[in-house]
Structures are given as C-alpha cells and as structure tokens.
Design a protein around this motif. Structure first.
Motif, mmCIF file in Angstrom:
data_model
loop_
_atom_site.group_PDB
_atom_site.id
_atom_site.type_symbol
_atom_site.label_atom_id
_atom_site.label_comp_id
_atom_site.label_asym_id
_atom_site.label_seq_id
_atom_site.Cartn_x
_atom_site.Cartn_y
_atom_site.Cartn_z
ATOM 1 N N CYS A 1 0.784 -1.215 0.133
ATOM 2 C CA CYS A 1 0.034 0.175 0.013
ATOM 3 C C CYS A 1 0.744 1.216 -0.150
ATOM 4 C CB CYS A 1 -0.787 0.313 1.099
ATOM 5 S SG CYS A 1 -1.839 1.593 1.277
ATOM 6 N N TYR A 2 0.707 2.285 -0.832
ATOM 7 C CA TYR A 2 1.353 3.354 -1.043
ATOM 8 C C TYR A 2 0.487 4.687 -0.497
ATOM 9 C CZ TYR A 2 -0.423 3.472 -5.932
ATOM 10 O OH TYR A 2 -1.149 3.354 -6.984
ATOM 11 N N GLN A 3 -0.644 4.366 0.126
ATOM 12 C CA GLN A 3 -1.149 5.478 0.734
ATOM 13 C C GLN A 3 -1.905 6.437 -0.440
ATOM 14 O OE1 GLN A 3 -1.749 5.878 4.442
ATOM 15 N NE2 GLN A 3 -1.586 3.619 3.863
ATOM 16 N N CYS A 4 -2.456 5.898 -1.390
ATOM 17 C CA CYS A 4 -3.203 6.781 -2.364
ATOM 18 C C CYS A 4 -4.580 7.388 -1.676
ATOM 19 C CB CYS A 4 -3.404 6.063 -3.686
ATOM 20 S SG CYS A 4 -4.774 4.687 -3.546
ATOM 21 N N GLY A 5 -4.964 6.650 -0.713
ATOM 22 C CA GLY A 5 -6.476 7.206 -0.331
ATOM 23 C C GLY A 5 -7.528 6.851 -0.984
ATOM 24 N N LYS A 6 -7.448 6.081 -2.295
ATOM 25 C CA LYS A 6 -8.541 5.987 -2.925
ATOM 26 C C LYS A 6 -9.563 5.096 -1.965
ATOM 27 C CE LYS A 6 -7.189 6.053 -7.398
ATOM 28 N NZ LYS A 6 -7.053 5.546 -8.838
ATOM 29 N N LYS B 1 -9.421 5.728 9.380
ATOM 30 C CA LYS B 1 -9.802 5.813 8.291
ATOM 31 C C LYS B 1 -9.380 4.388 7.525
ATOM 32 C CE LYS B 1 -11.842 9.860 8.897
ATOM 33 N NZ LYS B 1 -12.819 9.850 9.763
ATOM 34 N N PRO B 2 -9.791 4.116 6.371
ATOM 35 C CA PRO B 2 -9.446 2.941 5.752
ATOM 36 C C PRO B 2 -7.982 2.978 5.387
ATOM 37 C CG PRO B 2 -11.396 3.217 4.750
ATOM 38 C CD PRO B 2 -11.269 4.508 5.732
ATOM 39 N N HIS B 3 -7.359 3.971 5.014
ATOM 40 C CA HIS B 3 -6.143 3.956 4.523
ATOM 41 C C HIS B 3 -5.146 4.092 5.687
ATOM 42 C CE1 HIS B 3 -6.756 8.525 5.236
ATOM 43 N NE2 HIS B 3 -5.286 8.566 5.274
ATOM 44 N N GLN B 4 -5.764 4.816 7.053
ATOM 45 C CA GLN B 4 -4.908 4.639 8.201
ATOM 46 C C GLN B 4 -4.965 3.431 8.827
ATOM 47 O OE1 GLN B 4 -7.465 7.581 10.019
ATOM 48 N NE2 GLN B 4 -5.825 9.376 9.665
ATOM 49 N N CYS C 1 -8.729 -0.211 -4.634
ATOM 50 C CA CYS C 1 -7.211 -0.221 -4.638
ATOM 51 C C CYS C 1 -6.556 -0.647 -5.736
ATOM 52 C CB CYS C 1 -7.054 -1.263 -3.553
ATOM 53 S SG CYS C 1 -5.177 -1.309 -2.886
ATOM 54 N N PRO C 2 -5.569 0.333 -6.057
ATOM 55 C CA PRO C 2 -4.718 0.015 -7.256
ATOM 56 C C PRO C 2 -4.071 -1.026 -7.145
ATOM 57 C CG PRO C 2 -4.341 2.203 -6.362
ATOM 58 C CD PRO C 2 -5.412 1.666 -5.441
ATOM 59 N N CYS C 3 -3.484 -1.375 -5.791
ATOM 60 C CA CYS C 3 -2.561 -2.353 -5.480
ATOM 61 C C CYS C 3 -3.161 -3.560 -5.168
ATOM 62 C CB CYS C 3 -1.774 -2.043 -4.077
ATOM 63 S SG CYS C 3 -0.811 -0.451 -4.265
#
Length: 177
Positions: free
Chosen positions: A20-25, A39-42, A74-76
């Motif tokens: 995960c590179y923390q794009c925030g999507k 939050k999900p990215h957190q 998620c792009p990853c």
C-alpha cells in the motif's frame, strides 16, 4: 503481535500490506469513513507500522459495513475488507468485551436481522441493541420522529427470495469451519 497475526493479515490482503502506498482511494470511496476513528488508508498504515494492537481496540473495525468498495478501488489490489474481517476475528479473541464498546453486539444483531428478514429491520435492531446495552430509552425521541415521518417501518419487511440470503449465510458458515 505474533507471527500468526501478521501472516493471517497478509493472507487476507491477498498480498503484503507493505504494498500500500497510501493513495487514499479506499478512504475516498468508503461510505462510513466519516464515522471511523481510523480511516481505511490509516488502518493499512498502522498495520505497516506494526501497530496492530491499536487497531484491535478501534471502532473502525466495527463501523465498517464490509461493502468492499475499498478493496475494489485499490490500485495495489489489497483486499482491505478481508483484512478488517481478520482484525475483527483477532479483536474478538484478544480483547475483553469492555474494550469493544458494543460494536460486536451491534454487528451480531445486524447480521441476525439480515439473516431473518433478508434485510435490516431498523426498528427491531435499535430496540434490541438498546435493551441489551441497558439504554432502553436512548433513541425513543428519534424513533418517534422517524416513525411519524415514515422513515422507519413499524413492522419488518422481508425480501422476496430469502433462500438466496440463507445460502450466503450457509456459505459464510462453511468458510469459517
């Protein structure tokens, strides 16, 4: 956190959480992010930092609606919804119920309602949750307001094909075993 925890989290993710590179999507698409303490990215970032214990005590795990929007965006290709399910499992095993603040109870009552009617019976869910939490009168005014404006149904509605819902719950039960 032990090795089994991290192995299970990465297995649920479908790949390493470190990707995960923390794009925030995931957070941008989450319909319940506004109610989460993390939050999900957190959540992914805390896992990357090795702060899994902190996540197990968070509200975010129990607020998540498991809609899989985060996983889809998620792009990853990290399956965050499955990670959250895994974290819920570990939280139930490791934390005393007093630290979970009623969210597992709400989750269980919600699923029971869906299993029974094929959808959530909001009034019944609220009444059961408040009774079990010993806060009987907590939402009475709000309930009255919503009932008079026809935003809540007095009696439960059922979906047409409840057999499909039953199959989903049976499949889930067989996966757990």
């Amino acid at each position: 956190m032990d090795v089994n925890f991290w192995a299970e989290v990465n297995r649920a993710a479908g790949r390493k959480v470190s990707h995960c590179y923390q794009c925030g999507k995931c957070t941008a698409g989450c319909p319940v992010a506004f109610a989460m303490d993390f939050k999900p990215h957190q959540i992914l970032r805390l896992l990357q930092l090795g702060r899994g214990e902190e996540l197990l005590a968070s509200r975010a795990l129990w607020v998540c609606s498991s809609c899989h929007t985060c996983s889809t965006r998620c792009p990853c290709h990290i399956d965050l919804a499955s990670i959250i399910d895994t974290l819920r499992f570990w939280a139930r095993r490791r934390l005393p119920s007093s630290l979970r603040r009623g969210m597992p109870l709400f989750n269980a009552l919600f699923l029971r309602s869906v299993r029974r009617y094929g959808r959530v019976y909001e009034l019944g869910l609220t009444v059961q949750f408040n009774l079990k939490g010993r806060k009987v009168w907590r939402d009475v005014e709000l309930g009255r307001f919503m009932l008079t404006r026809r935003k809540l149904r007095l009696l439960p509605e059922s979906v047409e094909d409840r057999a499909v819902i039953s199959q989903i719950f049976l499949a889930e039960k067989s996966e757990e075993q």
